[in-house]
Design a protein around this motif. Structure first.
Motif, PDB file in Angstrom:
ATOM      1  N   LEU A 186       0.823  -1.202   0.000  1.00  0.00           N
ATOM      2  CA  LEU A 186       0.000   0.000   0.000  1.00  0.00           C
ATOM      3  C   LEU A 186       0.861   1.256   0.000  1.00  0.00           C
ATOM      4  O   LEU A 186       0.580   2.217  -0.730  1.00  0.00           O
ATOM      5  CB  LEU A 186      -0.925   0.004   1.222  1.00  0.00           C
ATOM      6  CG  LEU A 186      -1.876   1.202   1.352  1.00  0.00           C
ATOM      7  CD1 LEU A 186      -2.803   1.283   0.156  1.00  0.00           C
ATOM      8  CD2 LEU A 186      -2.680   1.109   2.641  1.00  0.00           C
ATOM      9  N   ALA A 187       1.922   1.247   0.797  1.00  0.00           N
ATOM     10  CA  ALA A 187       2.816   2.407   0.852  1.00  0.00           C
ATOM     11  C   ALA A 187       3.516   2.627  -0.485  1.00  0.00           C
ATOM     12  O   ALA A 187       3.744   3.770  -0.895  1.00  0.00           O
ATOM     13  CB  ALA A 187       3.844   2.213   1.964  1.00  0.00           C
ATOM     14  N   LEU A 188       3.856   1.534  -1.185  1.00  0.00           N
ATOM     15  CA  LEU A 188       4.502   1.662  -2.488  1.00  0.00           C
ATOM     16  C   LEU A 188       3.558   2.274  -3.524  1.00  0.00           C
ATOM     17  O   LEU A 188       3.995   2.951  -4.450  1.00  0.00           O
ATOM     18  CB  LEU A 188       4.983   0.293  -2.974  1.00  0.00           C
ATOM     19  CG  LEU A 188       6.289  -0.213  -2.361  1.00  0.00           C
ATOM     20  CD1 LEU A 188       6.555  -1.643  -2.803  1.00  0.00           C
ATOM     21  CD2 LEU A 188       7.452   0.689  -2.742  1.00  0.00           C
ATOM     22  N   ILE A 189       2.256   2.019  -3.365  1.00  0.00           N
ATOM     23  CA  ILE A 189       1.270   2.610  -4.273  1.00  0.00           C
ATOM     24  C   ILE A 189       1.147   4.111  -4.023  1.00  0.00           C
ATOM     25  O   ILE A 189       1.032   4.910  -4.961  1.00  0.00           O
ATOM     26  CB  ILE A 189      -0.100   1.928  -4.100  1.00  0.00           C
ATOM     27  CG1 ILE A 189      -0.017   0.460  -4.550  1.00  0.00           C
ATOM     28  CG2 ILE A 189      -1.187   2.651  -4.890  1.00  0.00           C
ATOM     29  CD1 ILE A 189      -1.261  -0.344  -4.267  1.00  0.00           C
ATOM     30  N   LEU A 190       1.190   4.499  -2.754  1.00  0.00           N
ATOM     31  CA  LEU A 190       0.959   5.897  -2.390  1.00  0.00           C
ATOM     32  C   LEU A 190       2.227   6.738  -2.393  1.00  0.00           C
ATOM     33  O   LEU A 190       2.179   7.939  -2.669  1.00  0.00           O
ATOM     34  CB  LEU A 190       0.303   5.962  -1.005  1.00  0.00           C
ATOM     35  CG  LEU A 190      -1.055   5.267  -0.870  1.00  0.00           C
ATOM     36  CD1 LEU A 190      -1.534   5.319   0.579  1.00  0.00           C
ATOM     37  CD2 LEU A 190      -2.086   5.931  -1.789  1.00  0.00           C
ATOM     38  N   PHE A 191       3.374   6.135  -2.046  1.00  0.00           N
ATOM     39  CA  PHE A 191       4.612   6.888  -1.893  1.00  0.00           C
ATOM     40  C   PHE A 191       5.737   6.216  -2.673  1.00  0.00           C
ATOM     41  O   PHE A 191       5.589   5.110  -3.186  1.00  0.00           O
ATOM     42  CB  PHE A 191       5.006   6.990  -0.408  1.00  0.00           C
ATOM     43  CG  PHE A 191       3.895   7.430   0.492  1.00  0.00           C
ATOM     44  CD1 PHE A 191       3.503   8.760   0.551  1.00  0.00           C
ATOM     45  CD2 PHE A 191       3.211   6.510   1.285  1.00  0.00           C
ATOM     46  CE1 PHE A 191       2.463   9.161   1.381  1.00  0.00           C
ATOM     47  CE2 PHE A 191       2.180   6.899   2.115  1.00  0.00           C
ATOM     48  CZ  PHE A 191       1.805   8.233   2.161  1.00  0.00           C
ATOM     49  N   SER A 192       6.877   6.904  -2.718  1.00  0.00           N
ATOM     50  CA  SER A 192       8.059   6.311  -3.344  1.00  0.00           C
ATOM     51  C   SER A 192       8.720   5.347  -2.362  1.00  0.00           C
ATOM     52  O   SER A 192       8.420   5.346  -1.164  1.00  0.00           O
ATOM     53  CB  SER A 192       9.052   7.411  -3.758  1.00  0.00           C
ATOM     54  OG  SER A 192       9.633   8.001  -2.606  1.00  0.00           O
TER      55      SER A 192
END
Length: 249
Positions: free
Chosen positions: A108-114
């Motif tokens: 999820l973090a990879l989808i939202l952030f670098s």
């Protein structure tokens, strides 16, 4: 905090011998390398700049996530102990963070952030609920008679925190930090392996896996273990120094 006094040198030597014998019996370095091969490869890596840059990259980010998690966890616990509505508001969020698998957070973090600071975020999320729950429990366990006496004699809030709350909270805080340290390192490195930020230990592990470079894989795993233990020792020493300093005030 966790202690490793139970680990003896003879036990370490025993398992190293088992490891060496297993590698010799299997005789396939692509599956299992010997401890000697790992140490040789580690020595080769240690003379390169990329090796130390990767260590510095991962250490700084995971340590930052750990420290920020401690700060926010302690602060939110203090607010929740004072305001019941805040505790009720945070309860679902803390439960979700504790229950959701680390891999889900990472994706999820990879989808939202670098992926650059992914290990900071994941380490923070792993530490936050542990510190929050333990500090809140420590605050709630404070001696009510001492609190009533402090209120009766109008003891200043700063002194009340120093002489009533801190002695009660510190054992809970120390225990929580011991649990959070290992978890944040595991989760932080896992985030780097999946996100593969350039120049991180996680990227090195992923490359070793892709190219079936088993000596590199074992060498970097050993590096992670050593760094996490060293970081824990330094943090324990810092916490002990702070405790001694507080006792002298």
């Amino acid at each position: 905090m966790r202690h490793y006094k139970a680990i003896r040198a003879w036990a370490v030597v025993f398992w190293l011998i088992i490891w060496q014998l297993g590698a010799m019996a299997l005789n396939q370095s692509i599956i299992l390398v010997s401890p000697i091969q790992v140490l040789v490869r580690l020595a080769q890596l240690s003379v390169t700049a990329d090796f130390w840059n990767a260590i510095a990259y991962s250490l700084c980010r995971i340590a930052l996530g750990f420290i920020v998690g401690i700060i926010f966890g302690t602060w939110l616990a203090a607010l929740s102990a004072h305001f019941r509505r805040i505790e009720e508001l945070l309860a679902p969020a803390m439960l979700a963070v504790r229950s959701i698998p680390v891999a889900s957070f990472i994706i999820l973090a990879l989808i939202l952030f670098s992926s650059h600071n992914l290990s900071v975020l994941i380490s923070f999320l792993m530490v936050l609920p542990i510190i929050y729950a333990s500090v809140l429990e420590g605050i709630r366990a404070a001696d009510h008679q001492l609190l009533e006496m402090a209120k009766l004699f109008r003891v200043p809030p700063v002194r009340c925190i120093r002489y009533v709350y801190l002695p009660q909270v510190m054992p809970y805080f120390h225990s929580a930090c011991g649990s959070a340290l290992g978890l944040c390192w595991k989760a932080g490195i896992a985030a780097e392996v999946i996100g593969m930020p350039r120049g991180s230990i996680g990227e090195c592990l992923q490359q070793a896996k892709v190219y079936l470079d088993t000596p590199d894989l074992f060498a970097w795993t050993l590096v992670i273990v050593v760094i996490s233990l060293a970081f824990e020792k330094v943090f324990i020493a810092f916490m002990n120094a702070c405790t001694v300093w507080l006792e002298r005030i």
